[in-house]
Design a protein around this motif. Structure first.
Motif, PDB file in Angstrom:
ATOM      1  N   UNK A 224       0.783  -1.098   0.045  1.00 14.49           N
ATOM      2  CA  UNK A 224      -0.046  -0.040  -0.053  1.00 14.49           C
ATOM      3  C   UNK A 224       0.831   1.065   0.145  1.00 14.49           C
ATOM      4  N   UNK A 225       1.821   1.539   0.991  1.00 17.47           N
ATOM      5  CA  UNK A 225       2.692   2.473   0.835  1.00 17.47           C
ATOM      6  C   UNK A 225       3.623   2.560  -0.278  1.00 17.47           C
ATOM      7  N   UNK A 226       4.049   1.551  -0.852  1.00 13.08           N
ATOM      8  CA  UNK A 226       4.689   1.113  -2.108  1.00 13.08           C
ATOM      9  C   UNK A 226       3.862   2.024  -3.128  1.00 13.08           C
ATOM     10  N   UNK A 360      -4.372  -7.438   0.931  1.00 13.41           N
ATOM     11  CA  UNK A 360      -3.886  -8.136  -0.528  1.00 13.41           C
ATOM     12  C   UNK A 360      -4.881  -8.300  -1.618  1.00 13.41           C
ATOM     13  N   UNK A 361      -6.217  -7.836  -1.262  1.00 13.77           N
ATOM     14  CA  UNK A 361      -7.430  -7.836  -2.199  1.00 13.77           C
ATOM     15  C   UNK A 361      -6.958  -6.642  -3.177  1.00 13.77           C
ATOM     16  N   UNK A 362      -6.383  -5.477  -2.612  1.00 11.22           N
ATOM     17  CA  UNK A 362      -6.212  -4.261  -3.579  1.00 11.22           C
ATOM     18  C   UNK A 362      -4.688  -3.824  -3.679  1.00 11.22           C
ATOM     19  N   UNK A 406     -15.880  -2.853  -5.556  1.00 12.08           N
ATOM     20  CA  UNK A 406     -16.154  -4.431  -5.887  1.00 12.08           C
ATOM     21  C   UNK A 406     -16.160  -5.380  -4.707  1.00 12.08           C
ATOM     22  N   UNK A 407     -14.848  -5.114  -3.852  1.00 11.63           N
ATOM     23  CA  UNK A 407     -14.629  -5.671  -2.919  1.00 11.63           C
ATOM     24  C   UNK A 407     -15.640  -5.382  -1.742  1.00 11.63           C
ATOM     25  N   UNK A 408     -15.864  -4.081  -1.236  1.00 13.40           N
ATOM     26  CA  UNK A 408     -16.987  -3.697  -0.166  1.00 13.40           C
ATOM     27  C   UNK A 408     -18.147  -4.303  -0.533  1.00 13.40           C
TER      28      UNK A 408
END
Length: 440
Positions: A224-226, A360-362, A406-408
């Motif tokens: 995420x921060x990457x 890991x999902x996004x 989509x995940x939510x």
């Protein structure tokens, strides 16, 4: 919320101060060099973030000893990362050629080498400070942790402003950030110890088994921060390399302004992270649905309003705010407005995914898209200037919005349930407003 508001205010205040006292070219060099802490924050491999989430869920289940082991296991990784950062920074300061270090700006290379080492040490302290904040957040002291973060931000940036106004350069500015962060971290440790929760960063209870269990969520958390670093800071470096340091301030100013809406919506979502994680750990589906609906609704309202403001008045705001030093093309600001709209929604919602270690999902998609955006800016920056960076950033935010929503909708709420919950929350808000007005 206070730390978000203060952070936003500091970002807005620093742009005209640095641009006026250092000039656009030197400020552009600082903006590129200041990407270093954001990049180095990836070096703990996401263990601090993953440990915070794991500790919160363990304490919600009254597993305090397990949470202590998690904290110490993460501390071991952070210690190794800090030593590696300082070794690499020292080598870079000695070996990087003057021309590459100065971004062809004419800035004093010796000052830049000092700044590089100081900013590396500053990044190490930020990583360590994340473990201190984990103690507050996992023990339901989120407000106190945010207050200490706010104090540290004010301290380090206040020292930065002082040295800049007094006429000092980039090296002194980096030293000011380092000293302020060091003082703030020390105070945080003292306060955490006085809470008597039985948890402080340490090494003794860490073990290989827990470190192994943290690897999966930690690597996803690191992504995420990457991705955000590539998207926000990598774009700055790419634009400077393709179009020159003088092109950077306009993009940085527009991007900084666009983050106001995101910071406002994040101010709502961030305090809900431990509560959302705890509700999920207890299987409280109704609480999960309500928090998801609340974050999505408020984030959307803020993002839409702020994006319209940017599209209509953004260039004028930047020109006025920078005292006439920075001018942003209107077309660039329209692309920035689209980025603010999409980013202002997907970022707060993704925080809820982080709260249950489902990053890991996004996260991999974010890294891949951000890297592609940097390449696009490098390829087109010479011809399109700031527009290349703005358009590529907007495209990334748009795709991420689709992925996160989509995940939510799949995991937390079907559209009909989400609609009913949003309407219920709106009714509660109207009732509370009515009672407030009657009392007034």
């Amino acid at each position: 919320m206070l730390d978000r508001v203060v952070g936003m205010g500091l970002q807005l205040a620093l742009v005209p101060i640095l641009a006026a006292h250092w000039g656009l070219e030197l400020y552009g060099v600082w903006a590129m060099l200041a990407t270093l802490p954001a990049i180095l924050l990836l070096s703990d491999l996401g263990f601090a973030t993953a440990a915070t989430v794991r500790m919160t869920m363990q304490i919600a289940r009254d597993e305090r000893e397990a949470a202590r082991v998690t904290l110490h296991s993460a501390s071991q990784v952070v210690l190794v990362a800090g030593l590696a950062i300082m070794a690499l920074a020292g080598a870079a300061a000695l070996l990087v050629p003057d021309l590459a270090l100065s971004f062809r700006s004419g800035a004093d290379p010796s000052h830049l080498r000092t700044a590089l080492v100081c900013l590396a040490a500053y990044a190490v302290l930020i990583i360590g400070n994340g473990l201190v904040l984990a103690v507050f957040r996992s023990n339901e002291r989120f407000a106190l942790g945010s207050l200490l973060s706010t104090f540290t931000l004010l301290l380090e940036n206040g020292l930065l402003v002082i040295v800049v106004v007094l006429g000092d350069g980039i090296a002194a500015g980096a030293m000011a950030l380092l000293v302020g962060r060091g003082m703030g971290t020390a105070i945080g440790l003292i306060v955490a110890a006085r809470l008597r929760t039985g948890m402080l960063p340490g090494l003794r209870r860490g073990n290989r088994a827990v470190r192994s269990e943290l690897i999966g969520p930690a690597l996803a958390a690191m992504a995420i921060p990457m991705g955000l670093t590539l998207l926000l800071q990598g774009q700055v470096v790419a634009l400077g390399a393709a179009a020159g340091a003088a092109a950077v301030p306009a993009f940085v100013a527009a991007r900084t302004l666009s983050r106001i809406g995101l910071q406002l919506s994040q101010a709502l979502a961030h305090p809900l992270i431990p509560e959302f994680g705890a509700a999920s750990a207890r299987g409280n589906q109704r609480g999960v649905l309500r928090m998801f609906a609340l974050v999505l609704t408020v984030a959307t309202l803020i993002a839409v309003g702020f994006a319209l403001l940017l599209a209509i008045a953004g260039p004028w705001i930047v020109h006025t705010w920078s005292a006439g030093h920075i001018t942003v093309p209107r077309e660039t600001m329209w692309a920035i407005a689209l980025s603010a709209l999409c980013g202002g929604i997907w970022n707060p919602v993704s925080n809820l995914m982080l709260a249950i270690n489902r990053q890991a999902s996004f996260a991999p998609a974010l890294v891949a898209l951000a890297a592609l955006a940097v390449l696009v800016t490098l390829a087109l920056g010479h011809w399109l200037g700031t527009m290349a960076a703005a358009l590529s950033m907007a495209a990334v935010d748009l795709v991420m919005l689709i992925i996160v929503l989509r995940f939510g909708l799949y995991h937390w709420a079907r559209p009909p349930d989400l609609y009913r919950t949003v309407m219920a929350l709106a009714g509660e808000a109207r009732s509370e407003a009515g009672r407030f007005l009657r009392r007034g």
